[in-house]
Design a protein around this motif. Structure first.
Motif, PDB file in Angstrom:
ATOM      1  N   ILE A  92    -139.642  13.057  -2.808  1.00  0.00           N
ATOM      2  CA  ILE A  92    -139.238  14.115  -1.872  1.00  0.00           C
ATOM      3  C   ILE A  92    -137.990  14.829  -2.386  1.00  0.00           C
ATOM      4  CG2 ILE A  92    -138.300  14.518   0.445  1.00  0.00           C
ATOM      5  CD1 ILE A  92    -140.235  12.259   1.394  1.00  0.00           C
ATOM      6  N   GLU A  93    -137.080  14.079  -2.980  1.00  0.00           N
ATOM      7  CA  GLU A  93    -135.881  14.681  -3.556  1.00  0.00           C
ATOM      8  C   GLU A  93    -136.251  15.728  -4.612  1.00  0.00           C
ATOM      9  OE1 GLU A  93    -132.243  13.213  -6.440  1.00  0.00           O
ATOM     10  OE2 GLU A  93    -133.089  11.769  -5.033  1.00  0.00           O
ATOM     11  N   HIS A  94    -137.196  15.387  -5.492  1.00  0.00           N
ATOM     12  CA  HIS A  94    -137.655  16.338  -6.507  1.00  0.00           C
ATOM     13  C   HIS A  94    -138.360  17.528  -5.853  1.00  0.00           C
ATOM     14  CE1 HIS A  94    -136.494  13.883  -9.844  1.00  0.00           C
ATOM     15  NE2 HIS A  94    -137.267  12.883  -9.483  1.00  0.00           N
ATOM     16  N   ALA A  95    -139.230  17.248  -4.886  1.00  0.00           N
ATOM     17  CA  ALA A  95    -139.987  18.306  -4.214  1.00  0.00           C
ATOM     18  C   ALA A  95    -139.066  19.307  -3.538  1.00  0.00           C
ATOM     19  CB  ALA A  95    -140.951  17.694  -3.201  1.00  0.00           C
ATOM     20  N   GLY A  96    -137.969  18.831  -2.985  1.00  0.00           N
ATOM     21  CA  GLY A  96    -137.025  19.692  -2.294  1.00  0.00           C
ATOM     22  C   GLY A  96    -136.305  20.673  -3.203  1.00  0.00           C
ATOM     23  N   LYS A  97    -136.371  20.455  -4.506  1.00  0.00           N
ATOM     24  CA  LYS A  97    -135.733  21.356  -5.470  1.00  0.00           C
ATOM     25  C   LYS A  97    -136.636  22.530  -5.862  1.00  0.00           C
ATOM     26  CE  LYS A  97    -133.121  17.534  -7.441  1.00  0.00           C
ATOM     27  NZ  LYS A  97    -132.994  16.635  -8.594  1.00  0.00           N
ATOM     28  N   LEU A  98    -137.895  22.476  -5.485  1.00  0.00           N
ATOM     29  CA  LEU A  98    -138.836  23.538  -5.839  1.00  0.00           C
ATOM     30  C   LEU A  98    -138.600  24.776  -4.972  1.00  0.00           C
ATOM     31  CD1 LEU A  98    -141.981  21.327  -6.241  1.00  0.00           C
ATOM     32  CD2 LEU A  98    -140.718  22.462  -8.072  1.00  0.00           C
ATOM     33  N   PRO A  99    -138.707  25.972  -5.559  1.00  0.00           N
ATOM     34  CA  PRO A  99    -138.465  27.201  -4.782  1.00  0.00           C
ATOM     35  C   PRO A  99    -139.340  27.309  -3.526  1.00  0.00           C
ATOM     36  CG  PRO A  99    -138.637  27.727  -7.124  1.00  0.00           C
ATOM     37  CD  PRO A  99    -139.000  26.273  -6.969  1.00  0.00           C
ATOM     38  N   GLU A 100    -140.580  26.844  -3.596  1.00  0.00           N
ATOM     39  CA  GLU A 100    -141.495  26.966  -2.454  1.00  0.00           C
ATOM     40  C   GLU A 100    -141.112  26.066  -1.286  1.00  0.00           C
ATOM     41  OE1 GLU A 100    -143.599  28.333  -6.090  1.00  0.00           O
ATOM     42  OE2 GLU A 100    -142.352  26.626  -5.614  1.00  0.00           O
ATOM     43  N   SER A 101    -140.272  25.064  -1.540  1.00  0.00           N
ATOM     44  CA  SER A 101    -139.871  24.179  -0.444  1.00  0.00           C
ATOM     45  C   SER A 101    -139.090  24.940   0.620  1.00  0.00           C
ATOM     46  CB  SER A 101    -139.064  22.994  -0.970  1.00  0.00           C
ATOM     47  OG  SER A 101    -137.805  23.415  -1.453  1.00  0.00           O
ATOM     48  N   THR A 102    -138.450  26.039   0.236  1.00  0.00           N
ATOM     49  CA  THR A 102    -137.725  26.883   1.177  1.00  0.00           C
ATOM     50  C   THR A 102    -138.649  27.394   2.275  1.00  0.00           C
ATOM     51  OG1 THR A 102    -136.281  27.591  -0.606  1.00  0.00           O
ATOM     52  CG2 THR A 102    -136.280  28.955   1.361  1.00  0.00           C
ATOM     53  N   PHE A 103    -139.918  27.608   1.923  1.00  0.00           N
ATOM     54  CA  PHE A 103    -140.898  28.154   2.875  1.00  0.00           C
ATOM     55  C   PHE A 103    -141.763  27.066   3.508  1.00  0.00           C
ATOM     56  CE2 PHE A 103    -140.184  31.345  -0.468  1.00  0.00           C
ATOM     57  CZ  PHE A 103    -139.624  32.347   0.302  1.00  0.00           C
ATOM     58  N   GLY A 104    -141.489  25.804   3.232  1.00  0.00           N
ATOM     59  CA  GLY A 104    -142.296  24.712   3.774  1.00  0.00           C
ATOM     60  C   GLY A 104    -143.655  24.604   3.122  1.00  0.00           C
ATOM     61  N   LEU A 105    -143.751  25.005   1.854  1.00  0.00           N
ATOM     62  CA  LEU A 105    -145.041  25.033   1.164  1.00  0.00           C
ATOM     63  C   LEU A 105    -145.164  23.948   0.093  1.00  0.00           C
ATOM     64  CD1 LEU A 105    -145.376  28.901   0.822  1.00  0.00           C
ATOM     65  CD2 LEU A 105    -146.599  27.402   2.404  1.00  0.00           C
ATOM     66  N   VAL A 106    -144.453  22.846   0.271  1.00  0.00           N
ATOM     67  CA  VAL A 106    -144.516  21.744  -0.681  1.00  0.00           C
ATOM     68  C   VAL A 106    -144.830  20.467   0.090  1.00  0.00           C
ATOM     69  CG1 VAL A 106    -143.241  20.421  -2.404  1.00  0.00           C
ATOM     70  CG2 VAL A 106    -142.874  22.882  -2.219  1.00  0.00           C
ATOM     71  N   GLU A 107    -145.746  19.692  -0.445  1.00  0.00           N
ATOM     72  CA  GLU A 107    -146.197  18.469   0.206  1.00  0.00           C
ATOM     73  C   GLU A 107    -146.117  17.330  -0.798  1.00  0.00           C
ATOM     74  OE1 GLU A 107    -149.858  18.919   2.580  1.00  0.00           O
ATOM     75  OE2 GLU A 107    -150.719  17.439   1.230  1.00  0.00           O
ATOM     76  N   VAL A 108    -145.739  16.144  -0.352  1.00  0.00           N
ATOM     77  CA  VAL A 108    -145.683  14.959  -1.210  1.00  0.00           C
ATOM     78  C   VAL A 108    -146.684  13.950  -0.674  1.00  0.00           C
ATOM     79  CG1 VAL A 108    -144.256  13.071  -2.064  1.00  0.00           C
ATOM     80  CG2 VAL A 108    -143.245  15.346  -1.752  1.00  0.00           C
TER      81      VAL A 108
END
Length: 115
Positions: A92-108
């Protein structure tokens, strides 16, 4: 344990991307490059790929194949990272660094072992 970090896109983010300048797009890619390089450096990266446009998608249902994109979905899978992390919090820490995480578009999601 292995986890897959799924990166999604939707019509809004696609329009935003298309309206960006080349410099702005490069900044977006730099976010992914930084995450990928960090994962590689820590030894946690298994695989990472961006996916082709949904217009090139094929859906297989039994023996029937239909062309995409499929309008019944709001979001489409744009890419993924397979990581091997100590626990889901690290993924989740890595996923939160992705630009799309700002829009809630990243899932782990955990990857099932033995499949």
């Amino acid at each position: 344990m292995k986890y897959v970090i799924l990166v999604y896109g939707n019509a809004t983010t696609r329009q935003m991307w298309e309206n960006m300048t080349e410099e702005q797009r490069l900044e977006g890619w730099k976010g992914h490059i930084a995450v990928r390089e960090g994962l590689a450096a820590s030894g946690e990266l298994v695989l990472s790929e961006a996916l082709a446009d949904t217009s090139l998608t094929k859906r297989v249902t039994g023996t029937v194949v239909t062309d995409g994109p499929f309008a019944e979905v709001k979001e489409h899978l744009a890419g993924f990272y397979v990581v091997d992390c100590e626990n889901i919090d690290r993924a989740i820490e890595h996923a939160g660094k992705l630009p799309e995480s700002t829009f809630g578009l990243v899932e782990v999601r955990p990857v099932l072992d033995g499949m």
